[in-house]
Design a protein around this motif. Sequence first.
Motif, mmCIF file in Angstrom:
data_model
loop_
_atom_site.group_PDB
_atom_site.id
_atom_site.type_symbol
_atom_site.label_atom_id
_atom_site.label_comp_id
_atom_site.label_asym_id
_atom_site.label_seq_id
_atom_site.Cartn_x
_atom_site.Cartn_y
_atom_site.Cartn_z
ATOM 1 N N ARG A 176 -0.348 -11.158 -14.177
ATOM 2 C CA ARG A 176 -1.396 -10.197 -14.013
ATOM 3 C C ARG A 176 -2.109 -10.541 -12.634
ATOM 4 N NH1 ARG A 176 -4.527 -12.547 -18.827
ATOM 5 N NH2 ARG A 176 -3.948 -14.200 -17.778
ATOM 6 N N LEU A 177 -1.611 -9.404 -11.522
ATOM 7 C CA LEU A 177 -1.796 -9.524 -10.195
ATOM 8 C C LEU A 177 -2.814 -8.405 -9.876
ATOM 9 C CD1 LEU A 177 -1.519 -11.032 -7.408
ATOM 10 C CD2 LEU A 177 0.537 -9.144 -7.369
ATOM 11 N N ALA A 178 -3.956 -8.771 -9.380
ATOM 12 C CA ALA A 178 -4.957 -7.932 -8.966
ATOM 13 C C ALA A 178 -5.212 -7.809 -7.390
ATOM 14 C CB ALA A 178 -6.329 -8.160 -9.458
ATOM 15 N N ALA A 179 -6.018 -6.913 -6.864
ATOM 16 C CA ALA A 179 -6.303 -6.640 -5.369
ATOM 17 C C ALA A 179 -7.612 -6.344 -5.128
ATOM 18 C CB ALA A 179 -5.064 -5.992 -4.767
ATOM 19 N N ILE A 180 -8.175 -6.544 -4.289
ATOM 20 C CA ILE A 180 -9.545 -5.870 -3.840
ATOM 21 C C ILE A 180 -9.201 -4.338 -3.594
ATOM 22 C CG2 ILE A 180 -10.905 -7.608 -3.177
ATOM 23 C CD1 ILE A 180 -10.361 -7.142 -0.128
ATOM 24 N N GLN A 181 -10.234 -3.405 -3.925
ATOM 25 C CA GLN A 181 -9.887 -1.899 -3.765
ATOM 26 C C GLN A 181 -9.524 -1.563 -2.504
ATOM 27 O OE1 GLN A 181 -13.804 -1.049 -5.322
ATOM 28 N NE2 GLN A 181 -12.906 -0.656 -7.324
ATOM 29 N N THR A 182 -9.861 -2.141 -1.309
ATOM 30 C CA THR A 182 -9.674 -1.460 -0.183
ATOM 31 C C THR A 182 -8.153 -2.146 0.418
ATOM 32 O OG1 THR A 182 -10.895 -3.474 0.971
ATOM 33 C CG2 THR A 182 -12.149 -1.601 0.620
ATOM 34 N N LEU A 183 -7.478 -2.961 -0.360
ATOM 35 C CA LEU A 183 -6.354 -3.421 -0.129
ATOM 36 C C LEU A 183 -5.112 -2.934 -0.734
ATOM 37 C CD1 LEU A 183 -4.834 -5.675 1.788
ATOM 38 C CD2 LEU A 183 -5.628 -7.487 0.135
ATOM 39 N N GLY A 184 -5.468 -3.096 -2.225
ATOM 40 C CA GLY A 184 -4.313 -3.038 -3.202
ATOM 41 C C GLY A 184 -3.564 -1.758 -2.990
ATOM 42 N N PRO A 185 -3.907 -0.647 -3.025
ATOM 43 C CA PRO A 185 -3.181 0.876 -2.603
ATOM 44 C C PRO A 185 -2.399 0.650 -1.457
ATOM 45 C CG PRO A 185 -5.517 1.303 -3.250
ATOM 46 C CD PRO A 185 -5.499 -0.101 -3.013
#
Length: 309
Positions: free
Chosen positions: A97-106
């Motif tokens: 399960r890999l997450a990213a901050i919203q200003t980076l992920g997309p």
Amino acid sequence: MAGLSLRDLEYVVAVADLRHFGKAAERCGVSQPSLSAQIRKLEDGLGLALFERTSRRVLTTPAGEPIIRQARVVLAEAQRLLALAEGQDGGLAGSFRLAAIQTLGPYLFPHLLPILRAHHPDLTLVLSEGRTDGLLEELRDGRIDAVLLALPVEVEGIAAEPLFFEPFVLAHPVGHRLGQTSVLTLSDVDPGELLLLEEGHCLRDQALAVCGVTARAGRHATGLETLRHMVAVGNGCTLMPLLATGDAATVGGLVGYRAFAADRPGRVVGLAWRASDPRGRGLRDLAGLFRAALPASAGCSPVGAGQAA
């Protein structure tokens, strides 16, 4: 102990996360009556109510809060047990399960996913996004396995490795005076024209810091794409992470981007995980893969493990 199962704890945590029995049942892959009945059975066994139920909402009770916190710990430890069994050498296997901050992920995921698939074709990926504080809480609770975020991270029990330096560029309306100057520096940016994300986004704090501006009331956006559209309609200028400024990010030719001439502002992007995770070697290897994933044309500079963030 004979009446307590990990599945029961999963039901409890799902209801606590979603505040809704139906959605929790859907997440767990069971019917709502089955989930509700099992939670009632657990509450009877514990001799206390975990949830306050009304027709409109579900709340955790004061007595239930420490029980639910401990349930998260138990589930996280069970996941570590499975990780040890699946990859005794510390490698990655099974679900990740890999997450990213919203200003980076997309903007970063498209660069990382091909290399992840190439090197870990059997890994079952679950991706998510959020804000830094919320993602770190999920990481500590064991709800996610790793987070892509801006460093440094000063949280006990969290390990991190830097991946690359991402510059900030100025996003301005086409025709704006700052799009015409021969050299652009941070001192050229008028604080009165600076557009920001709302509180809770680390990018907001970074923009205020590099521009030497104190927190103030003003025009704020809930997300990076809204911020970009505010620039497009001429509301002001903003600092934009470089990865978010591709060819399709001009809003029909209404937004321009300019790099700063010297002392480039930016952020160090890193990968963070629980220091207690038995897959530490695999996670460090993953950081190395990610560090090499960005093409040179992306304009981000790799930052080696051990380098100052």
